[in-house]
Design a protein around this motif. Structure first.
Motif, mmCIF file in Angstrom:
data_model
loop_
_atom_site.group_PDB
_atom_site.id
_atom_site.type_symbol
_atom_site.label_atom_id
_atom_site.label_comp_id
_atom_site.label_asym_id
_atom_site.label_seq_id
_atom_site.Cartn_x
_atom_site.Cartn_y
_atom_site.Cartn_z
ATOM 1 N N THR A 98 -2.982 1.804 -4.114
ATOM 2 C CA THR A 98 -3.300 0.654 -3.272
ATOM 3 C C THR A 98 -3.921 -0.457 -4.108
ATOM 4 O O THR A 98 -4.802 -0.201 -4.925
ATOM 5 C CB THR A 98 -4.286 1.056 -2.159
ATOM 6 O OG1 THR A 98 -3.684 2.076 -1.353
ATOM 7 C CG2 THR A 98 -4.618 -0.117 -1.283
ATOM 8 N N THR A 99 -3.440 -1.682 -3.896
ATOM 9 C CA THR A 99 -3.961 -2.833 -4.625
ATOM 10 C C THR A 99 -4.510 -3.865 -3.643
ATOM 11 O O THR A 99 -3.855 -4.210 -2.662
ATOM 12 C CB THR A 99 -2.864 -3.487 -5.483
ATOM 13 O OG1 THR A 99 -2.404 -2.543 -6.448
ATOM 14 C CG2 THR A 99 -3.395 -4.724 -6.202
ATOM 15 N N SER A 100 -5.724 -4.320 -3.897
ATOM 16 C CA SER A 100 -6.356 -5.363 -3.091
ATOM 17 C C SER A 100 -6.829 -6.484 -4.010
ATOM 18 O O SER A 100 -7.059 -6.276 -5.193
ATOM 19 C CB SER A 100 -7.564 -4.805 -2.324
ATOM 20 O OG SER A 100 -7.161 -3.824 -1.392
ATOM 21 N N ALA B 80 -7.996 -5.163 -7.600
ATOM 22 C CA ALA B 80 -8.361 -3.754 -7.783
ATOM 23 C C ALA B 80 -7.223 -2.852 -7.321
ATOM 24 O O ALA B 80 -6.749 -2.971 -6.189
ATOM 25 C CB ALA B 80 -9.631 -3.431 -6.987
ATOM 26 N N THR B 81 -6.795 -1.964 -8.197
ATOM 27 C CA THR B 81 -5.800 -0.947 -7.862
ATOM 28 C C THR B 81 -6.463 0.414 -7.930
ATOM 29 O O THR B 81 -7.141 0.730 -8.913
ATOM 30 C CB THR B 81 -4.609 -0.992 -8.833
ATOM 31 O OG1 THR B 81 -3.946 -2.249 -8.700
ATOM 32 C CG2 THR B 81 -3.622 0.130 -8.535
ATOM 33 N N VAL B 82 -6.286 1.209 -6.892
ATOM 34 C CA VAL B 82 -6.862 2.551 -6.836
ATOM 35 C C VAL B 82 -5.747 3.574 -6.657
ATOM 36 O O VAL B 82 -4.829 3.377 -5.842
ATOM 37 C CB VAL B 82 -7.879 2.676 -5.683
ATOM 38 C CG1 VAL B 82 -8.330 4.128 -5.501
ATOM 39 C CG2 VAL B 82 -9.090 1.789 -5.954
ATOM 40 N N SER C 21 -10.040 0.373 -2.735
ATOM 41 C CA SER C 21 -9.538 -0.846 -3.378
ATOM 42 C C SER C 21 -10.181 -2.081 -2.753
ATOM 43 O O SER C 21 -10.493 -3.058 -3.444
ATOM 44 C CB SER C 21 -8.010 -0.922 -3.280
ATOM 45 O OG SER C 21 -7.575 -1.036 -1.945
ATOM 46 N N THR D 78 -13.149 -4.897 -4.815
ATOM 47 C CA THR D 78 -13.036 -6.351 -4.952
ATOM 48 C C THR D 78 -14.349 -7.052 -4.633
ATOM 49 O O THR D 78 -14.526 -8.223 -4.977
ATOM 50 C CB THR D 78 -11.939 -6.913 -4.031
ATOM 51 O OG1 THR D 78 -12.308 -6.728 -2.658
ATOM 52 C CG2 THR D 78 -10.598 -6.254 -4.300
ATOM 53 N N ALA E 286 -8.952 3.898 -11.177
ATOM 54 C CA ALA E 286 -8.894 2.494 -10.786
ATOM 55 C C ALA E 286 -8.557 1.613 -11.973
ATOM 56 O O ALA E 286 -8.895 1.914 -13.120
ATOM 57 C CB ALA E 286 -10.227 2.059 -10.182
ATOM 58 N N TYR F 141 0.875 -1.169 0.000
ATOM 59 C CA TYR F 141 0.000 0.000 0.000
ATOM 60 C C TYR F 141 0.916 1.223 0.000
ATOM 61 O O TYR F 141 1.536 1.530 1.015
ATOM 62 C CB TYR F 141 -0.898 0.004 1.232
ATOM 63 C CG TYR F 141 -1.894 -1.132 1.290
ATOM 64 C CD1 TYR F 141 -3.258 -0.879 1.174
ATOM 65 C CD2 TYR F 141 -1.489 -2.447 1.458
ATOM 66 C CE1 TYR F 141 -4.182 -1.917 1.229
ATOM 67 C CE2 TYR F 141 -2.397 -3.487 1.502
ATOM 68 C CZ TYR F 141 -3.743 -3.220 1.390
ATOM 69 O OH TYR F 141 -4.647 -4.240 1.443
#
Length: 309
Positions: free
Chosen positions: A212-214, A246-248, A260, A264, A283, A172
């Protein structure tokens, strides 16, 4: 908060860098003592233990700010983002580590869901106090605390006159001004279109933003042939099966962190429609549809791409 923090910074001299870094990591530890659900003595867990008491509990300004933002995200997403999922997330941590994982039985799931729901949190802004209405509630800030902490670290560094910095909270990433003689930072995001085992990635070029990627790229469990993410759907009580990364990219870490996580759990097109209505937020989604990985992006995300590597 279940992760490591790493800081890259540019300072006028080594002593200033060391002093600022020490202060920044002290702030991380301070917030970890407040918001971690891993530490039994954290302020968050002490608050959870008051659930069902019928009493308001005064909390620190940091915790109140994050709780207030969390409740707002919960309302805006019709309960998809819900920090009361603590009973569920603790259960699923055990399931993911089990050599023979099994789903909860219906009665067990119903008992956990009775403790979940942001409507069971009542905030009193006059004195920044909180009441948890249902007995046995456990709060989990895993979808927002790291972003908030990274924002706070950047504030600490800025107080020392250091604006060129990168804070990495386990992937993150929160960015300040770019390195000397550069116009941006480069942040790598796994390119799921190449397959989950590939080491390919997309480069995002930006500064003074959080990335941030989730998703379930690394944290998931397979039960009876179904893949369950570590991202919990508070409506079902089960790990998400959508297989979305998901990347925001947003102005604030707390915002990027929460969004993020939210993306998902949403229908991809619905999630992008939400992002496209927000200012200064983009995103990138990788969605598994019947074994085919599709990349979907928000309206302005193309401007961030530095290329594929």
């Amino acid at each position: 908060m279940g992760t490591e923090f790493r800081i890259i910074l540019y300072a006028e001299n080594e002593q200033l860098a060391l002093t600022a870094a020490d202060s920044a990591f002290s702030r991380v530890e301070e917030l970890n003592q407040i918001m971690s659900d891993y530490l039994d003595s954290s302020e968050l867990n002490r608050l959870s233990r008051t659930s069902g008491s019928g009493e308001f509990v005064k909390v620190s300004p940091d915790l109140y700010e994050v709780l207030q933002a969390s409740v707002e995200y919960c309302r805006r997403t019709d309960g998809l983002f819900d920090i009361t999922v603590g009973p569920l997330s603790r259960f699923w941590r055990v399931v993911r580590m089990s050599p023979e994982p099994v789903l909860p039985v219906e009665e067990e799931l119903e008992q956990m869901l009775e403790k979940v729901g942001c409507e069971r949190i009542e905030l009193k802004p006059t004195d920044q106090s909180v009441m948890l209405k249902a007995p046995g509630m456990r709060l989990d800030l895993g979808g927002i605390a790291k972003g908030y902490t990274a924002d706070e670290v950047l504030k600490v560094l800025t107080s020392f006159g250091i604006t060129r910095a990168l804070i990495d909270a386990g992937g993150y990433v929160t960015l300040g001004d770019p390195p000397p003689d550069r116009s941006h930072w480069e942040v790598a995001v796994p390119d799921r279109s190449l397959g989950s085992e590939s080491d390919g990635y997309i480069t995002i070029e930006t500064a003074n933003r959080s990335v941030t990627t989730s998703g379930d790229l690394y944290q998931y469990v397979v039960i009876d042939g179904e893949r369950y993410s570590h991202m919990i759907n508070p409506k079902t009580g089960l790990g998400s099966t959508r297989q979305i990364q998901a990347t925001v990219v947003a102005k604030e870490g707390m915002q990027a962190d929460a969004l993020s996580s939210i993306l998902t759990l949403m229908e991809p097109e619905e999630g992008l429609a939400m992002i496209n209505k927000m200012e200064q937020i983009e995103a990138i989604l990788f969605v598994n549809r019947d074994g085919n990985i599709e990349m979907l992006i928000s309206d302005g995300a193309n401007a961030l791409f530095g290329g594929l590597k």
